[in-house]
Design a protein around this motif. Structure first.
Motif, PDB file in Angstrom:
ATOM      1  N   GLU A 142       0.794  -1.227   0.000  1.00 30.62           N
ATOM      2  CA  GLU A 142       0.000   0.000   0.000  1.00 30.62           C
ATOM      3  C   GLU A 142       0.830   1.283   0.000  1.00 30.62           C
ATOM      4  N   VAL A 143       2.027   1.237   0.551  1.00 27.51           N
ATOM      5  CA  VAL A 143       2.814   2.458   0.698  1.00 27.51           C
ATOM      6  C   VAL A 143       3.198   3.035  -0.660  1.00 27.51           C
ATOM      7  N   GLN A 144       3.148   4.365  -0.735  1.00 25.10           N
ATOM      8  CA  GLN A 144       3.500   5.086  -1.946  1.00 25.10           C
ATOM      9  C   GLN A 144       4.683   6.017  -1.662  1.00 25.10           C
ATOM     10  N   SER A 145       5.307   6.469  -2.720  1.00 18.96           N
ATOM     11  CA  SER A 145       6.442   7.373  -2.589  1.00 18.96           C
ATOM     12  C   SER A 145       6.053   8.617  -1.795  1.00 18.96           C
ATOM     13  N   GLY A 146       6.867   8.962  -0.804  1.00 17.15           N
ATOM     14  CA  GLY A 146       6.625  10.139   0.011  1.00 17.15           C
ATOM     15  C   GLY A 146       5.807   9.898   1.261  1.00 17.15           C
ATOM     16  N   ASP A 147       5.316   8.675   1.462  1.00 13.74           N
ATOM     17  CA  ASP A 147       4.503   8.376   2.646  1.00 13.74           C
ATOM     18  C   ASP A 147       5.334   8.421   3.928  1.00 13.74           C
ATOM     19  N   VAL A 148       4.638   8.667   5.028  1.00 13.49           N
ATOM     20  CA  VAL A 148       5.244   8.620   6.361  1.00 13.49           C
ATOM     21  C   VAL A 148       4.736   7.366   7.054  1.00 13.49           C
ATOM     22  N   LEU A 149       5.656   6.546   7.561  1.00 12.63           N
ATOM     23  CA  LEU A 149       5.295   5.267   8.180  1.00 12.63           C
ATOM     24  C   LEU A 149       5.738   5.243   9.636  1.00 12.63           C
ATOM     25  N   PHE A 150       4.889   4.633  10.462  1.00 10.11           N
ATOM     26  CA  PHE A 150       5.221   4.464  11.871  1.00 10.11           C
ATOM     27  C   PHE A 150       4.920   3.022  12.262  1.00 10.11           C
ATOM     28  N   LEU A 151       5.944   2.315  12.751  1.00 10.69           N
ATOM     29  CA  LEU A 151       5.795   0.928  13.208  1.00 10.69           C
ATOM     30  C   LEU A 151       6.082   0.876  14.699  1.00 10.69           C
ATOM     31  N   HIS A 152       5.174   0.249  15.443  1.00 10.27           N
ATOM     32  CA  HIS A 152       5.367   0.143  16.885  1.00 10.27           C
ATOM     33  C   HIS A 152       5.106  -1.284  17.348  1.00 10.27           C
ATOM     34  N   PHE A 153       6.013  -1.786  18.210  1.00  9.64           N
ATOM     35  CA  PHE A 153       5.858  -3.113  18.808  1.00  9.64           C
ATOM     36  C   PHE A 153       6.006  -3.000  20.319  1.00  9.64           C
ATOM     37  N   SER A 154       5.007  -3.489  21.050  1.00 11.45           N
ATOM     38  CA  SER A 154       5.083  -3.618  22.505  1.00 11.45           C
ATOM     39  C   SER A 154       4.833  -5.081  22.841  1.00 11.45           C
ATOM     40  N   CYS A 155       5.848  -5.739  23.383  1.00  7.01           N
ATOM     41  CA  CYS A 155       5.738  -7.183  23.660  1.00  7.01           C
ATOM     42  C   CYS A 155       6.983  -7.617  24.421  1.00  7.01           C
ATOM     43  N   HIS A 156       7.095  -8.907  24.670  1.00 10.13           N
ATOM     44  CA  HIS A 156       8.321  -9.438  25.240  1.00 10.13           C
ATOM     45  C   HIS A 156       9.391  -9.505  24.148  1.00 10.13           C
ATOM     46  N   GLY A 157      10.635  -9.584  24.588  1.00 11.50           N
ATOM     47  CA  GLY A 157      11.741  -9.761  23.669  1.00 11.50           C
ATOM     48  C   GLY A 157      12.634 -10.889  24.165  1.00 11.50           C
ATOM     49  N   GLN A 158      13.380 -11.498  23.258  1.00  3.92           N
ATOM     50  CA  GLN A 158      14.239 -12.610  23.649  1.00  3.92           C
ATOM     51  C   GLN A 158      15.425 -12.715  22.707  1.00  3.92           C
ATOM     52  N   GLN A 159      16.595 -13.011  23.261  1.00  2.49           N
ATOM     53  CA  GLN A 159      17.751 -13.294  22.430  1.00  2.49           C
ATOM     54  C   GLN A 159      17.677 -14.728  21.934  1.00  2.49           C
ATOM     55  N   MET A 160      18.201 -14.956  20.728  1.00  2.49           N
ATOM     56  CA  MET A 160      18.154 -16.272  20.101  1.00  2.49           C
ATOM     57  C   MET A 160      19.522 -16.603  19.511  1.00  2.49           C
ATOM     58  N   MET A 161      19.764 -17.874  19.331  1.00  2.00           N
ATOM     59  CA  MET A 161      21.005 -18.257  18.664  1.00  2.00           C
ATOM     60  C   MET A 161      20.979 -17.706  17.238  1.00  2.00           C
ATOM     61  N   ASP A 162      22.094 -17.132  16.816  1.00  2.00           N
ATOM     62  CA  ASP A 162      22.232 -16.550  15.490  1.00  2.00           C
ATOM     63  C   ASP A 162      22.079 -17.650  14.439  1.00  2.00           C
ATOM     64  N   ASN A 163      21.216 -17.407  13.455  1.00  3.93           N
ATOM     65  CA  ASN A 163      20.964 -18.462  12.462  1.00  3.93           C
ATOM     66  C   ASN A 163      21.635 -18.221  11.119  1.00  3.93           C
ATOM     67  N   ASN A 164      22.391 -17.111  10.988  1.00  6.47           N
ATOM     68  CA  ASN A 164      23.071 -16.903   9.700  1.00  6.47           C
ATOM     69  C   ASN A 164      24.475 -16.331   9.831  1.00  6.47           C
ATOM     70  N   GLY A 165      25.010 -16.308  11.056  1.00  8.38           N
ATOM     71  CA  GLY A 165      26.394 -15.914  11.250  1.00  8.38           C
ATOM     72  C   GLY A 165      26.684 -14.439  11.073  1.00  8.38           C
ATOM     73  N   ASP A 166      25.676 -13.581  11.262  1.00  8.76           N
ATOM     74  CA  ASP A 166      25.895 -12.147  11.033  1.00  8.76           C
ATOM     75  C   ASP A 166      26.038 -11.336  12.316  1.00  8.76           C
ATOM     76  N   GLU A 167      26.062 -12.031  13.464  1.00  6.21           N
ATOM     77  CA  GLU A 167      26.070 -11.319  14.744  1.00  6.21           C
ATOM     78  C   GLU A 167      27.444 -11.351  15.398  1.00  6.21           C
ATOM     79  N   GLU A 168      27.870 -10.199  15.931  1.00  4.31           N
ATOM     80  CA  GLU A 168      29.161 -10.120  16.595  1.00  4.31           C
ATOM     81  C   GLU A 168      29.201 -10.945  17.877  1.00  4.31           C
ATOM     82  N   ASP A 169      28.045 -11.094  18.530  1.00  5.29           N
ATOM     83  CA  ASP A 169      28.011 -11.847  19.781  1.00  5.29           C
ATOM     84  C   ASP A 169      27.363 -13.217  19.627  1.00  5.29           C
ATOM     85  N   GLY A 170      27.029 -13.597  18.391  1.00  2.00           N
ATOM     86  CA  GLY A 170      26.437 -14.909  18.154  1.00  2.00           C
ATOM     87  C   GLY A 170      24.979 -15.010  18.526  1.00  2.00           C
TER      88      GLY A 170
END
Length: 287
Positions: free
Chosen positions: A92-120
């Motif tokens: 739906e988004v068009q050129s010049g639009d303003v977008l706002f994404l918000h997440f409120s929930c729990h968070g959790q660290q996970m094992m890195d699945n593609n080797g791109d993390e400095e801390d794994g």
């Protein structure tokens, strides 16, 4: 790269935050709040439903129309539904639009699945149907929303919104502390509610090691043709995100949500992200 904000992105101090006075644009939003997790899921309930009240008030002030706000709460905030909502937003988004994404929930660290993390370790948002523990062949993290996945969606949205567009993302979760409420612990006179867990989602015996493919790491960049973007996270991965008790409303709310909305509401004019971030800091740490 250090994890000043949990999705490991740079803040881009170009352009402006949420605005409502450019006639050619459409303001669009996706609001994901999970307050009540399934019983026996391992996740304690939090006050994300209160966050939604603050966010919707702020969006109304900034002239976001209800027809352009996607809301997913509790049972509707599954990984599949959030993915569909992000895909819908991309379509739906068009050129010049303003977008706002918000997440409120729990968070959790996970094992890195593609080797791109400095801390794994990847960081993730815990969707309604995400399990607490890694169970081989039963639940292996497919319903967590990893930072890598979110980064891909943000890149797509930035490309669709184009150089004249702007995207702001707020993540009111954390990845340290404990997901269990301590009914005897108090912050001054209020109970402690934490949005996250120290338990790493990983196979038994997993030892985090620096990834070998850090060139795959997703970071916000000021690339030609992409919308300006800023990601605001409640705290670094190693810190604890306690909820805030709003005495004026007599209710708990995410501290980032409270601070962000308060700062937006007090703005009398547009400002740079650097200036806005300083205002957030003053609200969070007034002493």
């Amino acid at each position: 790269m250090n994890k000043l904000n949990y999705t490991k992105y740079f803040f881009i101090i170009i352009g402006y935050l949420i605005s409502s006075n450019i006639s050619a644009q459409t303001n669009r939003a996706l609001i994901v709040t999970i307050a009540n997790y399934p019983k026996n899921s391992g996740w304690e309930n939090i006050h994300a439903d209160n966050d939604k009240v603050y966010i919707l008030e702020m969006l109304s002030l900034k002239k976001f129309l209800p027809a352009h706000i996607i809301q997913l709460s509790d049972t509707l905030a599954t990984k599949a539904n959030v993915t569909k909502a992000l895909n819908r937003l991309c379509n739906e988004v068009q050129s010049g639009d303003v977008l706002f994404l918000h997440f409120s929930c729990h968070g959790q660290q996970m094992m890195d699945n593609n080797g791109d993390e400095e801390d794994g370790l990847d960081e993730s948002l815990v969707m309604y149907d995400a399990g607490y523990k890694y169970i081989p062949q039963q639940y292996e993290g497919e319903n967590h929303l990893r930072d890598d996945e979110l980064g891909i969606w943000i890149h797509k949205l930035r490309r669709k919104a184009g150089e004249k567009g702007r995207i702001t993302i707020t993540l009111d979760a954390c990845h340290s502390g404990t997901a269990n409420r301590d009914e005897t612990a108090y912050m001054k006179t209020y109970k402690e509610y934490v949005r996250g867990t120290t338990a790493i989602f990983a196979k038994e015996g997993y030892v985090p090691r620096p990834g070998k493919h850090q060139e795959l790491s997703l970071r916000l960049k000021n690339e030609k043709g992409l919308a300006t973007a800023a990601v605001f996270s409640a705290c670094p991965a190693e810190f604890t995100n306690y909820e805030y008790y709003d005495r004026q409303r007599s209710m708990y709310v995410g501290k980032l949500t409270y601070s962000f909305c308060r700062q937006i509401n007090k703005m009398k004019a547009q400002c740079t992200i650097k200036t806005f971030f300083h205002g957030l800091w003053v609200i969070c740490f007034p002493f």
